[in-house]
Motif scaffolding. Structure first.
Motif, PDB file in Angstrom:
ATOM      1  N   PRO A   5       2.536   5.758 -15.092  1.00 54.53           N
ATOM      2  CA  PRO A   5       3.863   6.390 -15.068  1.00 54.53           C
ATOM      3  C   PRO A   5       4.782   5.859 -16.162  1.00 54.53           C
ATOM      4  CG  PRO A   5       3.735   4.706 -13.380  1.00 54.53           C
ATOM      5  CD  PRO A   5       2.360   4.796 -13.989  1.00 54.53           C
ATOM      6  N   PHE A   6       4.330   4.838 -16.887  1.00 57.03           N
ATOM      7  CA  PHE A   6       5.165   4.223 -17.909  1.00 57.03           C
ATOM      8  C   PHE A   6       4.895   4.806 -19.287  1.00 57.03           C
ATOM      9  CE2 PHE A   6       4.568   0.587 -14.811  1.00 57.03           C
ATOM     10  CZ  PHE A   6       5.803   0.790 -14.195  1.00 57.03           C
ATOM     11  N   ALA A 127       1.107   8.269  -5.886  1.00 59.13           N
ATOM     12  CA  ALA A 127       0.955   9.555  -6.559  1.00 59.13           C
ATOM     13  C   ALA A 127       1.363  10.698  -5.630  1.00 59.13           C
ATOM     14  CB  ALA A 127      -0.484   9.738  -7.032  1.00 59.13           C
ATOM     15  N   VAL A 128       2.605  10.659  -5.171  1.00 64.41           N
ATOM     16  CA  VAL A 128       3.106  11.699  -4.278  1.00 64.41           C
ATOM     17  C   VAL A 128       3.894  12.710  -5.100  1.00 64.41           C
ATOM     18  CG1 VAL A 128       5.183  10.348  -3.740  1.00 64.41           C
ATOM     19  CG2 VAL A 128       4.413  12.131  -2.167  1.00 64.41           C
ATOM     20  N   ASP A 129       3.576  13.994  -4.937  1.00 61.20           N
ATOM     21  CA  ASP A 129       4.308  15.028  -5.677  1.00 61.20           C
ATOM     22  C   ASP A 129       5.439  15.577  -4.823  1.00 61.20           C
ATOM     23  OD1 ASP A 129       3.052  16.642  -3.815  1.00 61.20           O
ATOM     24  OD2 ASP A 129       1.605  17.469  -5.244  1.00 61.20           O
ATOM     25  N   SER A 160      11.668   8.295  -1.250  1.00 58.81           N
ATOM     26  CA  SER A 160      11.827   7.821  -2.619  1.00 58.81           C
ATOM     27  C   SER A 160      10.646   6.955  -3.009  1.00 58.81           C
ATOM     28  CB  SER A 160      13.123   7.015  -2.764  1.00 58.81           C
ATOM     29  OG  SER A 160      13.223   6.427  -4.055  1.00 58.81           O
ATOM     30  N   THR A 161      10.159   7.146  -4.217  1.00 62.61           N
ATOM     31  CA  THR A 161       9.153   6.251  -4.790  1.00 62.61           C
ATOM     32  C   THR A 161       9.616   5.847  -6.181  1.00 62.61           C
ATOM     33  OG1 THR A 161       6.839   6.048  -5.518  1.00 62.61           O
ATOM     34  CG2 THR A 161       7.800   8.263  -5.556  1.00 62.61           C
ATOM     35  N   GLN A 162       9.662   4.551  -6.430  1.00 60.69           N
ATOM     36  CA  GLN A 162      10.174   4.025  -7.693  1.00 60.69           C
ATOM     37  C   GLN A 162       9.213   2.978  -8.248  1.00 60.69           C
ATOM     38  OE1 GLN A 162      13.036   5.183  -9.171  1.00 60.69           O
ATOM     39  NE2 GLN A 162      13.331   6.605  -7.448  1.00 60.69           N
ATOM     40  N   GLY A 163       9.019   2.989  -9.550  1.00 60.97           N
ATOM     41  CA  GLY A 163       8.193   1.993 -10.216  1.00 60.97           C
ATOM     42  C   GLY A 163       8.878   1.510 -11.477  1.00 60.97           C
ATOM     43  N   THR A 205      10.789   0.663   4.253  1.00 56.70           N
ATOM     44  CA  THR A 205      10.640   0.418   2.822  1.00 56.70           C
ATOM     45  C   THR A 205       9.583  -0.645   2.593  1.00 56.70           C
ATOM     46  OG1 THR A 205      11.833  -0.108   0.765  1.00 56.70           O
ATOM     47  CG2 THR A 205      12.460  -1.337   2.732  1.00 56.70           C
ATOM     48  N   ALA A 206       8.828  -0.510   1.515  1.00 59.97           N
ATOM     49  CA  ALA A 206       7.731  -1.433   1.224  1.00 59.97           C
ATOM     50  C   ALA A 206       7.321  -1.277  -0.232  1.00 59.97           C
ATOM     51  CB  ALA A 206       6.540  -1.152   2.139  1.00 59.97           C
ATOM     52  N   ARG A 207       6.540  -2.238  -0.706  1.00 59.13           N
ATOM     53  CA  ARG A 207       5.988  -2.132  -2.053  1.00 59.13           C
ATOM     54  C   ARG A 207       4.926  -1.027  -2.143  1.00 59.13           C
ATOM     55  NH1 ARG A 207       9.136  -4.752  -5.794  1.00 59.13           N
ATOM     56  NH2 ARG A 207       9.569  -6.910  -5.157  1.00 59.13           N
ATOM     57  N   ALA A 208       4.138  -0.883  -1.067  1.00 59.42           N
ATOM     58  CA  ALA A 208       3.014   0.045  -1.061  1.00 59.42           C
ATOM     59  C   ALA A 208       3.204   1.111   0.002  1.00 59.42           C
ATOM     60  CB  ALA A 208       1.701  -0.702  -0.828  1.00 59.42           C
ATOM     61  N   GLU A 209       2.786   2.320  -0.294  1.00 61.45           N
ATOM     62  CA  GLU A 209       2.890   3.431   0.658  1.00 61.45           C
ATOM     63  C   GLU A 209       2.156   3.105   1.947  1.00 61.45           C
ATOM     64  OE1 GLU A 209       1.009   6.767   2.687  1.00 61.45           O
ATOM     65  OE2 GLU A 209      -0.011   5.579   1.133  1.00 61.45           O
TER      66      GLU A 209
END
Length: 446
Positions: A5-6, A127-129, A160-163, A205-209
């Motif tokens: 994603p970067f 990888a959630v759309d 929300s998903t953030q990286g 909330t967590a680091r991983a889904e």
């Protein structure tokens, strides 16, 4: 990096950091530090089953701090071009030239910088759309609305998903960074009975889904928390024990952390001045800072100055063992940094053994606080006064919901008056603690 994603590789960010430091050096800086970062994410919110917002975010930035002896200047830019970096450095230098000298300004001591950067398992891209995110948010909201017929309205559910990734580097030779993620799902609904409405929410909330609670469980928790507040009563003014539910108990710990953090201490604006070695809590109270927890929301191998973090006792047997300091505040106090530039890392407060029901039973008769309103803490004196809502407890069981009350005391007395700590540990932030029972506070009502 087609599957990343970067936009930049770690090596590219390191190269940009090195270029920025070199520009500072050749421009006359005696020392410099820089942080280069980028991030991206997706947020989707629904209300009554309909999509309200879809937001994609992608951002990047460079921050550079330069020193001219004991003079400091800082500037930032979102442009990674060579010309923009040069202009950013020059702006920082211009600020430094017109800044007064400060004997405490400067980079962290070289011997304190991190040499090993362990993998703390902080990066778990999801990888959630948009379509899948919408379904999950709808499921969450539907579960909340389905709890009770009195839940008639919704503020919606959001996913929300953030990286992000970053590199921090300085002219003392340090260069390090890592990627991290944060996933979250939340829901808030409104219930009504006899013309009176109540609102509540829940989130995960967590680091991983994989570590998130299910959408259904989040929604059901939000709905049940809302319904139980219906038919709330007011209370008369009195003195009584107060039980802070775990999510609000973390705020007590946050206030304590703020009181023994460098900024308040060196400005002499804290009610816990010179408290190192003093017994502030009961003798059963312990607090550990644990920065290396895998997937921890506040885990970090080094702080924002590159100083190595370490596991340590902050409070032992009720006695304060250490402050929360960065390099600047440590120098102001004549101490060494504790590796807390940028904040605390996974504070753990062990339980005294009771579960939540056990704490309610132990309290017997008093107030269970589930929501606090306002910012009523005087950091200089410790005087504490907050609007509150929750439940009245009689004979060791929850009797009825209450609202429109104020709880008051002095935070130093409150910390010393802790009776028990539950095993219902709140894990959704940087402070891990269960519900906290305090022996006596003033409750102001009708």
């Amino acid at each position: 990096m087609s599957d990343s994603p970067f936009s930049f590789t770690r090596e590219a960010l390191q190269s940009l950091a090195a270029q920025t430091l070199e520009l500072a050096r050749v421009s006359g800086a005696s020392a410099a530090e820089t942080e280069i970062s980028e991030g991206s994410g997706l947020s989707v919110s629904v209300r009554h089953g309909e999509v309200e917002t879809i937001e994609h975010n992608r951002d990047k930035g460079v921050g550079v701090t330069v020193y001219l002896g004991q003079k400091r200047g800082h500037a930032s830019t979102s442009d990674f071009s060579q010309g923009a970096l040069a202009r950013c450095v020059e702006k920082a230098l211009s600020i430094a030239r017109f800044t007064a000298e400060d004997d405490c300004a400067g980079l962290a001591e070289v011997e304190l910088l991190a040499h090993l950067v362990p993998d703390l398992d902080l990066y778990h891209p999801w990888a959630v759309d948009v379509e899948r995110a919408t379904i999950l948010a709808r499921d969450c909201e539907a579960a909340a609305l389905g709890v009770d017929a009195r839940i008639h309205n919704s503020e919606g559910a959001s996913l929300s998903t953030q990286g992000s990734q970053f590199i921090y580097a300085n002219t003392s030779g340090f260069s390090g960074g890592y990627a991290s993620t944060r996933q979250s799902l939340s829901c808030a609904v409104i219930a009504e009975e006899d013309g009176a409405m109540q609102r509540d929410y829940w989130y995960t909330t967590a680091r991983a889904e994989a570590d998130l609670d299910t959408p259904e469980s989040v929604g059901q928790r939000a709905g049940s928390r809302t319904v139980r507040r219906l038919n709330a009563r007011k209370l008369s003014t009195r003195q009584c024990p107060v039980l802070f539910e775990a999510p609000v108990a973390t705020g007590l710990i946050a206030s304590f952390v703020s009181a023994i953090s460098g900024g308040h201490l060196y400005r002499r604006s804290s009610f816990l001045l010179d408290s190192l070695g003093q017994q502030i809590f009961p003798s059963f109270f312990q607090m550990i800072e644990s920065p290396f927890l895998p997937r921890g929301l506040a885990s970090a191998p080094f702080d924002s100055e590159g100083v190595a973090t370490r596991e340590r006792e902050v409070v032992r047997d009720g006695v304060i063992q250490g402050y929360f300091l960065g390099s600047y505040s440590a120098r102001k106090l004549g101490l060494k940094t504790t590796g807390n530039a940028g904040g605390n890392h996974n504070l753990i407060v062990p339980s005294t053994g009771e579960d939540f029901a056990g704490l309610v039973a132990k309290m017997g008769r008093g107030l269970l606080v589930t929501e606090l309103l306002g910012q009523g803490l005087n950091m200089v004196t410790g005087d504490y006064s907050r609007g509150a809502a929750g439940f009245w407890v009689e004979n060791g069981v929850i009797a009825y919901p209450v609202e429109e009350i104020t709880i008051a005391g002095n935070l130093r007395d409150m910390l010393g008056g802790i009776v028990a700590i539950g095993d219902d540990v709140e894990t959704r932030g940087s402070r891990r603690v269960g519900s906290i029972l305090i022996g006596n506070m003033t409750l102001a009502g009708e």
